[in-house]
Design an enzyme around this catalytic site. Structure first.
Site, PDB file in Angstrom:
ATOM      1  N   CYS A  58      -2.276  -2.530   7.650  1.00 43.88           N
ATOM      2  CA  CYS A  58      -2.235  -3.451   6.498  1.00 43.88           C
ATOM      3  C   CYS A  58      -1.001  -4.338   6.486  1.00 43.88           C
ATOM      4  O   CYS A  58      -1.059  -5.485   6.032  1.00 43.88           O
ATOM      5  CB  CYS A  58      -2.356  -2.652   5.206  1.00 43.88           C
ATOM      6  SG  CYS A  58      -3.993  -1.923   5.056  1.00 43.88           S
ATOM      7  N   LYS A 113      -6.778  -4.849  -3.268  1.00 34.74           N
ATOM      8  CA  LYS A 113      -7.402  -5.554  -2.143  1.00 34.74           C
ATOM      9  C   LYS A 113      -8.453  -4.666  -1.475  1.00 34.74           C
ATOM     10  O   LYS A 113      -8.222  -3.472  -1.261  1.00 34.74           O
ATOM     11  CB  LYS A 113      -6.335  -5.988  -1.130  1.00 34.74           C
ATOM     12  CG  LYS A 113      -5.534  -4.845  -0.521  1.00 34.74           C
ATOM     13  CD  LYS A 113      -4.442  -5.399   0.388  1.00 34.74           C
ATOM     14  CE  LYS A 113      -3.644  -4.318   1.079  1.00 34.74           C
ATOM     15  NZ  LYS A 113      -4.368  -3.530   2.069  1.00 34.74           N
ATOM     16  N   ASP A 137       0.780  -1.255   0.000  1.00 33.02           N
ATOM     17  CA  ASP A 137       0.000   0.000   0.000  1.00 33.02           C
ATOM     18  C   ASP A 137       0.810   1.303   0.000  1.00 33.02           C
ATOM     19  O   ASP A 137       0.429   2.263   0.699  1.00 33.02           O
ATOM     20  CB  ASP A 137      -0.963   0.014   1.194  1.00 33.02           C
ATOM     21  CG  ASP A 137      -1.972  -1.107   1.147  1.00 33.02           C
ATOM     22  OD1 ASP A 137      -1.943  -1.904   0.202  1.00 33.02           O
ATOM     23  OD2 ASP A 137      -2.786  -1.203   2.083  1.00 33.02           O
TER      24      ASP A 137
HETATM   25  C1  C5J Z   1      -3.117   0.592   5.455  1.00 37.46           C
HETATM   26  C2  C5J Z   1      -4.936   1.740   6.501  1.00 37.46           C
HETATM   27  N1  C5J Z   1      -2.540   0.421   4.277  1.00 37.46           N
HETATM   28  N2  C5J Z   1      -4.213   2.156   7.523  1.00 37.46           N
HETATM   29  N3  C5J Z   1      -4.397   1.062   5.460  1.00 37.46           N
HETATM   30  O1  C5J Z   1      -2.505   0.365   6.481  1.00 37.46           O
HETATM   31  O2  C5J Z   1      -6.120   1.984   6.445  1.00 37.46           O
END
Ligand code: C5J
Length: 225
Positions: free
Chosen positions: A163, A130, A25
């Site tokens: 994530c 995702k 991400d």
């Molecule tokens: C991730 C989030 N990528 N914090 N997403 O950690 O919502």
């Protein structure tokens, strides 16, 4: 066999064909002002500090022709893959699907949802979109890793305790040997990052290993010489 100096003990790096890099991400929505992360009230500048380190890992895997997987958290434009509970969560003015400064928030294909330009995937790299926090839920990641006979994952990305940690736990439960790169992951909350690193490597590496990028890069170099 090459060893990566790691915690809680050395991580055995297998022959290169069973190893992959998994970058979680690294999207504008989490790293840049105006994205989902900032709209949730976070200071996104902390996350930008790891970009050069993630890039070093990416370049090392590219130069050794090892498989690379990037993930993107995002939803279909009709939000049919976004549970109501996720969409309603929080008390900010803007929610998932609303139009923000970088397009519709956390919606696939919108400018803010893209991976940051510094880490843009190459055409031969796999991008997993995702709908959840974990990269295995609702995706083909497990199938793709097995098809490529990957057993070991070097993990980087954001955010450490959301994530990244969810994905690492999912991977660990599926039998993958996971190492989280300490200075190639970040959180909006330094104390959450620290706790996550400690949780992962506690109890003899109950979720896996952690190591600084320098140790991973050094081992990769050795494994190819
Ligand atoms: C991730 C989030 N990528 N914090 N997403 O950690 O919502």
């Amino acid at each position: 066999m090459v060893l990566i100096s790691a915690q809680p003990y050395d991580y055995e790096l297998p022959v290169s064909s069973s190893l992959a890099l998994l970058i979680i991400d690294m999207q504008r929505d989490f790293l840049e002002p105006g994205g989902f992360g900032e709209l949730l009230g976070n200071n996104v500048s902390r996350l930008q500090e790891i970009v050069p380190t993630v890039k070093l890992l990416l370049e090392a895997f590219r130069s050794q022709k090892l498989p690379i997987f990037h993930t993107v958290e995002g939803h279909l434009p009709d939000l049919s893959d976004c549970p109501r509970a996720k969409q309603r969560r929080g008390q900010g003015e803007l929610r998932i699907g609303d139009v923000g400064p970088m397009g519709r928030i956390l919606v696939l294909g919108e400018p803010g949802n893209a991976i940051i330009p510094q880490l843009e995937p190459l055409p031969n790299e796999t991008v997993i979109t995702k709908p959840g926090k974990g990269a295995f839920y609702g995706t083909k990641l497990d199938t793709l890793l097995h098809e490529q006979e990957i057993t070991h994952l070097i993990i980087a990305g954001v955010t450490t305790e959301v994530c990244v940690q969810t994905t690492m736990r999912e991977a660990n439960d599926r039998g993958f040997e996971c190492l989280l790169v300490e200075d190639a992951t970040e959180s909006y909350f330094p104390e959450f990052k620290q706790s996550t690193l400690e949780m992962i490597r506690a109890q003899g590496g109950i979720v896996g290993w952690t190591a600084p990028a320098a140790n991973v890069l050094q081992a990769l170099e050795k494994s190819h010489n």
